[in-house]
Design a protein around this motif. Structure first.
Motif, PDB file in Angstrom:
ATOM      1  N   LEU A 257       0.835  -1.203   0.000  1.00 31.34           N
ATOM      2  CA  LEU A 257       0.000   0.000   0.000  1.00 31.34           C
ATOM      3  C   LEU A 257       0.874   1.259   0.000  1.00 31.34           C
ATOM      4  N   SER A 258       1.954   1.230   0.780  1.00 31.41           N
ATOM      5  CA  SER A 258       2.814   2.412   0.906  1.00 31.41           C
ATOM      6  C   SER A 258       3.535   2.742  -0.398  1.00 31.41           C
ATOM      7  N   VAL A 259       3.758   1.737  -1.255  1.00 31.53           N
ATOM      8  CA  VAL A 259       4.387   2.005  -2.555  1.00 31.53           C
ATOM      9  C   VAL A 259       3.527   2.982  -3.360  1.00 31.53           C
ATOM     10  N   GLY A 260       2.212   2.783  -3.258  1.00 33.97           N
ATOM     11  CA  GLY A 260       1.297   3.664  -3.979  1.00 33.97           C
ATOM     12  C   GLY A 260       1.268   5.087  -3.449  1.00 33.97           C
ATOM     13  N   PHE A 261       1.833   5.309  -2.248  1.00 31.74           N
ATOM     14  CA  PHE A 261       1.891   6.671  -1.691  1.00 31.74           C
ATOM     15  C   PHE A 261       2.817   7.566  -2.510  1.00 31.74           C
ATOM     16  N   PHE A 262       3.882   6.966  -3.068  1.00 25.71           N
ATOM     17  CA  PHE A 262       4.864   7.785  -3.790  1.00 25.71           C
ATOM     18  C   PHE A 262       5.016   7.415  -5.269  1.00 25.71           C
TER      19      PHE A 262
END
Length: 508
Positions: A257-262
């Motif tokens: 999920l955090s990959v999609g943050f950046f």
């Protein structure tokens, strides 16, 4: 604290050991590349339907045969029979041969990132294959000489790779706070689809992705050796498995999920279509993207953000290079030594079953080098689709070969539960009905995931327009299917005839 409990693993210590054994950073960028947010449900399914039940099965058998030297061969031999055990174990060993082929072909990528700070200078497939053969020769030579000091890289690399997870999540949170929204929008449909333009979106493709999730939980069978090192294992071991399964599943989900943050996935699509971003380069390009995004979040200039991205790329290049070195210097001899030491010496032809004065299977390791080199050459000669297709086939080869042996272990577990003569110090599932249901469940998951992975190229070919169903398309489809099943099947057949020959010549 009593002498009996001193030095024993607590619940927290056990959970951490399982986490560090199973959780792998490399699975995160590969998952997001393949499926985006859509990978998260499948990783959760993999934890519930494979990791949890299989970990309990491995623990029961591992505790029952903890004094045996042959590892999973001893488990299956005692539970079923030597032939079944040797075929399953030889296929397990084959998975490490395929792993060596896969990782040796990727060895230049971290080196390129370490030198240049990006993946733009990745060499041609010819040089990748040449470097792979040279790397295997160098490692085999050094390990066969008993040079084990380089294995110390493993602990340093372990810390470096673990730090990548922390850098990924903290960096992603910084970018999210700075931007106020994720770079790739989070919607319900995003969790049930894939933005990857090379992903066909069929039911077969989605189920086939489950093999990635199973592969992400690989190595779980090795935790069975921790049973006798755990304080109150009857109580703490099941709790440790459940706790670590939840932490790992949540950890993978949060990280993906955090990959999609950046990362704005739409900006990846041109590189994916062009083949410059693939399963071999995506971990490095991901960290480079993170460095650039963090730089922009702190208000750095474009050149400053690019510089930070290069630093991040060099860091992952160094970390992964150390990790590959540590893994190779262990796995070049450990699996082959285990299978030779755990089986009858007369089973092996000529000098294959002999260990040298240092306890190393030197001759067998050079035969192993020859086999790996042959597969590397064949894989290069049959590659038709450039780097992207090359690394895709390598990844599927590794996934299928690493997960197929689990089928043998699960079947052996069913026989193990039915054999009342085997002393079972730890039993999580006392009911035969429950054990049978779990056996069937895990078999369906593992066989289903591998079956759909293997037939996916055939389905893709059938879905092509008639004009596109050329002779070259047929060759590419056959190459993809054969590369996935060829190694395990050939090794399985060889194992069967080796055991048959041994039993025929050594009848009691």
């Amino acid at each position: 604290m009593s002498k009996n409990t001193k030095g024993k693993l607590s619940l927290v210590g056990l959970s951490l050991m399982i986490f560090t054994t199973v959780f792998g950073f490399g699975n995160i960028p590969v998952a997001f590349y393949q499926m985006g947010y859509g990978a998260i449900p499948w990783y959760i399914i993999g934890a519930l339907l494979f990791f949890l039940p299989f970990a309990f099965m491995a623990t029961e058998m591992g505790s029952a045969f903890k004094d045996e030297k042959g590892g999973i061969y001893s488990w299956m031999s005692k539970a079923v029979n030597p032939t079944f055990a040797f075929v399953g174990t030889f296929m397990w060993y084959a998975s490490y041969v395929i792993w060596m082929v896969t990782v040796a072909n990727k060895i230049l990528i971290p080196l390129v990132n370490l030198i240049f700070g990006n993946s733009d200078h990745t060499p041609s497939l010819l040089w990748i294959s040449v470097a792979a053969v040279i790397w295997m020769a160098l490692v085999t030579f050094m390990v066969s000489k008993g040079v084990d000091t380089i294995k110390k890289f493993t602990s340093v690399a372990g810390i470096a790779v673990l730090s990548l997870n922390i850098i990924l999540i903290l960096g992603a949170i910084i970018v999210l706070i700075a931007n106020g929204h994720p770079a790739t929008p989070i919607t319900l449909s995003a969790f049930a689809s894939s933005p990857n333009p090379t992903f066909d979106g069929s039911a077969v493709a989605f189920i086939a992705f489950l093999v990635f999730a199973i592969f992400a939980y690989g190595g779980v069978e090795s935790i069975a050796g921790l049973v006798d090192q755990t304080h109150e294992p009857e109580k703490n071991f099941p709790r440790g498995i459940i706790t670590s399964a939840l932490v790992i599943a949540v950890g993978y989900s949060v990280a993906i999920l955090s990959v999609g943050f950046f990362v704005d996935y739409n900006q990846w699509i041109p590189a994916i279509k062009a083949g410059t971003m693939n399963l071999g380069t995506v971990p490095y390009m991901l960290l480079q993207n993170l460095g650039q995004a963090v730089g922009q979040a702190f208000g750095m200039s474009s050149s400053g953000a690019d510089l930070l991205g290069g630093i991040f790329a060099r860091y992952i290049g160094l970390s992964m290079l150390l990790a590959y070195m540590g893994a190779f210097f262990t796995l070049t001899y450990s699996p082959i030594k285990q299978i030779i030491a755990g089986t009858p010496e007369k089973l092996w032809p000529g000098k294959l079953g002999k260990l040298d004065k240092d306890g190393m299977p030197k001759f067998a390791m050079w035969i192993q080098f020859a086999i790996v080199t042959l597969i590397i050459i064949l894989n290069f000669l049959t590659s038709q689709g450039g780097a992207s297709e090359f690394f895709l086939i390598l990844t599927y080869m590794a996934n299928v070969s690493m997960t197929l042996p689990y089928i043998f272990i699960v079947i052996a577990y069913w026989f193990f539960k039915r054999n009342k003569s085997i002393n079972k110090p730890i039993e999580f599932f006392k009911s035969h009905l429950v054990a049978t249901c779990l056996t069937i469940l895990v078999l369906i998951v593992v066989i289903g995931a591998n079956f759909f992975t293997i037939i996916q190229p055939i389905v893709n070919y059938v879905q092509l327009p008639a004009a596109a169903q050329t002779a070259q398309a047929v060759r590419e489809t056959v190459t993809s299917v054969v590369s996935m099943i060829g190694g395990p099947v050939i090794f399985g057949i060889i194992a069967y005839f080796m055991m048959h020959h041994y039993q025929k010549n050594n009848k009691e």
